[in-house]
Design an enzyme around this catalytic site. Structure first.
Site, PDB file in Angstrom:
ATOM      1  N   TYR A 147       0.855  -1.135   0.329  1.00  0.00           N
ATOM      2  CA  TYR A 147       0.044   0.148  -0.073  1.00  0.00           C
ATOM      3  C   TYR A 147       0.840   1.420  -0.192  1.00  0.00           C
ATOM      4  CZ  TYR A 147      -3.904   3.111   1.525  1.00  0.00           C
ATOM      5  OH  TYR A 147      -4.553   4.184   1.367  1.00  0.00           O
ATOM      6  N   GLN A 211       0.665   4.077  20.645  1.00  0.00           N
ATOM      7  CA  GLN A 211       0.935   4.820  19.342  1.00  0.00           C
ATOM      8  C   GLN A 211      -0.114   5.788  19.057  1.00  0.00           C
ATOM      9  OE1 GLN A 211      -0.172   1.814  20.268  1.00  0.00           O
ATOM     10  NE2 GLN A 211      -1.466   0.689  18.562  1.00  0.00           N
TER      11      GLN A 211
HETATM   12  N1  UDP Z   1      -5.491  -1.022  16.113  1.00  0.00           N
HETATM   13  C1  UDP Z   1      -5.731  -1.407  17.682  1.00  0.00           C
HETATM   14  N2  UDP Z   1      -6.589  -2.228  17.584  1.00  0.00           N
HETATM   15  C2  UDP Z   1      -7.644  -2.453  16.436  1.00  0.00           C
HETATM   16  C3  UDP Z   1      -7.373  -2.046  15.152  1.00  0.00           C
HETATM   17  C4  UDP Z   1      -6.338  -1.066  15.079  1.00  0.00           C
HETATM   18  O1  UDP Z   1      -5.239  -1.178  18.551  1.00  0.00           O
HETATM   19  O2  UDP Z   1      -8.584  -3.291  16.553  1.00  0.00           O
HETATM   20  C5  UDP Z   1      -4.400   0.098  16.077  1.00  0.00           C
HETATM   21  C6  UDP Z   1      -3.457  -0.166  15.021  1.00  0.00           C
HETATM   22  O3  UDP Z   1      -2.428  -1.173  15.361  1.00  0.00           O
HETATM   23  C7  UDP Z   1      -2.754   1.284  14.686  1.00  0.00           C
HETATM   24  C8  UDP Z   1      -3.955   2.200  15.091  1.00  0.00           C
HETATM   25  O4  UDP Z   1      -4.870   1.313  15.817  1.00  0.00           O
HETATM   26  O5  UDP Z   1      -1.825   1.554  15.625  1.00  0.00           O
HETATM   27  C9  UDP Z   1      -4.789   2.633  13.949  1.00  0.00           C
HETATM   28  O6  UDP Z   1      -5.151   1.382  12.958  1.00  0.00           O
HETATM   29  P1  UDP Z   1      -6.071   1.691  11.726  1.00  0.00           P
HETATM   30  O7  UDP Z   1      -5.955   0.380  11.043  1.00  0.00           O
HETATM   31  O8  UDP Z   1      -7.288   2.160  12.104  1.00  0.00           O
HETATM   32  O9  UDP Z   1      -5.157   2.618  10.683  1.00  0.00           O
HETATM   33  P2  UDP Z   1      -3.797   3.032  10.419  1.00  0.00           P
HETATM   34  O10 UDP Z   1      -2.888   1.940  11.029  1.00  0.00           O
HETATM   35  O11 UDP Z   1      -3.727   2.649   8.867  1.00  0.00           O
HETATM   36  O12 UDP Z   1      -3.502   4.081  10.680  1.00  0.00           O
END
Ligand code: UDP
Length: 316
Positions: A147, A211
Site C-alpha cells: 500500500y 501509538q
Molecule cells: N488498532 C488497534 N486495535 C484494532 C485495530 C487497530 O489497536 O482493533 C491500532 C493499529 O495497530 C494502529 C491504530 O490502531 O496503531 C490505527 O489503526 P488503523 O488500522 O485504524 O489505521 P492505520 O494503522 O492505517 O493508521
C-alpha cells in the site's frame, strides 16, 4: 456550472460521501467500483438520483466512457491494512495499473485528475508533524509496503503525466478518516472498537496502545478534497487530516465515555508489523492554500459514527 465527474472507488467509505456531496451540488456523477472493499449498500440511495451512474468495474481494466468528463477523483484502492494485505500484489497492481489507466483517461479527456494518496507515504515517520516536503520512512519490503509503495508509485505516475502531458493533476494525502458508512469489518481501529463495544466483545488494543493517530471526520475530508479539486494553481501533494493527535488508549477512553453501558474487556494483542508509532499531519499548506481546516470535534464525529453502527446492528 454543472460538471460531469468520474469517481473511482465511489462505493467505498470516503467515495460514497464524496459522490453524495458532488450530486448535492448538482453535478453528474459516474461512479466505478469493483466492490471489493466498498459495497453497493453505500450507494443504493444515490442510485435513485438520475444524475448518478454506477458501473461495477475494476480500475485495473481500462474504463471506456464516451461522455465528456470534467474531473476525475481517483480513490479506488483498498485502504485498511487487513484489506490491502489480503492480496498485496493486487494492491500493487491497483495502484500502478489503476492509476495509469485513470491518467490515460484524464489525458484523453483533457480533464483534471485528483489522486487520493495517503499519510502512509510517510511510513513510520521520524519527524512530527509530517509536512508535505518530508520524504518519509517507508520499509520497502514490509507487510504494509504494497500500500505504502503502491501509493508512492501512484504519486510518481501523477507527476510524470503532468511533466510529459501537462495534465492538470491534484494529489491529496489523506490521514485517518472515520465516520458513518465505514466498513464494519474493515479492521480499522474506530470501526473495530465501536463494534466490539456495542456487540459486547473484547476490545482489541494492538501493542501497548500508546501509538498515536489523528482522526478526521469524513465530511471534513470530503470538503478538503473538493476544495483541492476546485482551487486553481494548487496541485499538492497536500495533507488532508486532523491535527488532534491522540493515543489509541485515549481514543478508547473517549469511546468508553460515549458508550457508558459497554461491558467489554480490553485485551492487548501484538502490534502488527511496521505499524507507525505516531502520525500527525502538518496542515499549514491546507490552511494557507485551500483555506481549509477540519470543523468536526472528535466527540461529535464519534457520536455520529456510533449512531450509524447502532442503526446497522438494529437493521439486521
Ligand atoms: N488498532 C488497534 N486495535 C484494532 C485495530 C487497530 O489497536 O482493533 C491500532 C493499529 O495497530 C494502529 C491504530 O490502531 O496503531 C490505527 O489503526 P488503523 O488500522 O485504524 O489505521 P492505520 O494503522 O492505517 O493508521
Amino acid at each position: 456550472m454543472v460538471k460531469t465527474i468520474l469517481v473511482t472507488g465511489g462505493a467505498g467509505f470516503i467515495g460514497c460521501h464524496l459522490c453524495k456531496e458532488l450530486l448535492n451540488s448538482g453535478n453528474i456523477v459516474y461512479c466505478i467500483d469493483n466492490l471489493s472493499s466498498g459495497s453497493f449498500e453505500n450507494i443504493k440511495e444515490l442510485t435513485k438520483n438520475e444524475n448518478f451512474h454506477f458501473s461495477e468495474h475494476d480500475v485495473e481494466d481500462y474504463y471506456q466512457i464516451s461522455e465528456k468528463i470534467d474531473e476525475i477523483y481517483h480513490l479506488a484502492c483498498p485502504a485498511s491494512p487487513p484489506f490491502y494485505q489480503k492480496d498485496p500484489i493486487k494492491t500493487l497492481d491497483t495502484n500502478y495499473f489503476g492509476t495509469r489507466n485513470v491518467l490515460e483517461l484524464g489525458r484523453i479527456k483533457g480533464c483534471k485528475v485528483l489522486l487520493t494518496s495517503t499519510s502512509e507515504v510517510y511510513g513510520d515517520p521520524q519527524i512530527s508533524p509530517q509536512s508535505e516536503n518530508y520524504w518519509g520512512n517507508v520499509n520497502p519490503i514490509g507487510v504494509r509496503s504494497c500500500y505504502d509503495e503502491g501509493k508512492r508509485i501512484s504519486e510518481t505516475l501523477m507527476i510524470e503525466y503532468e511533466r510529459k502531458y501537462n495534465i492538470d493533476i491534484k494529489i491529496a494525502r489523506i490521514f485517518n478518516t472515520y465516520g458513518p458508512q465505514m466498513n464494519k469489518d474493515d479492521g480499522r481501529v474506530v470501526s473495530n472498537f465501536i463494534n466490539q463495544m456495542i456487540y459486547d466483545k473484547d476490545i482489541t488494543v494492538y501493542g501497548n496502545g500508546n501509538q498515536t493517530r489523528c482522526f478526521n471526520y469524513v465530511d471534513d475530508t470530503v470538503e478538503g478534497l473538493i476544495l483541492l479539486m476546485n482551487t486553481k494553481g494548487v496541485r499538492g501533494p497536500i495533507n488532508i487530516g486532523n491535527e488532534n493527535e491522540i493515543t489509541i488508549n485515549e481514543l478508547l477512553d473517549v469511546l468508553r465515555y460515549l458508550i457508558p453501558e459497554c461491558k467489554s474487556d480490553i485485551i492487548f494483542k501484538i502490534l502488527p508489523g511496521d505499524d507507525p508509532k505516531q502520525r500527525r499531519p502538518s496542515l499549514k499548506m491546507a490552511k494557507e492554500l485551500l483555506m481549509w481546516k477540519p470543523k468536526t470535534e472528535l466527540h461529535d464525529g464519534l457520536s455520529k459514527t456510533i449512531d450509524y453502527f447502532e442503526w446497522l446492528k438494529n437493521s439486521v
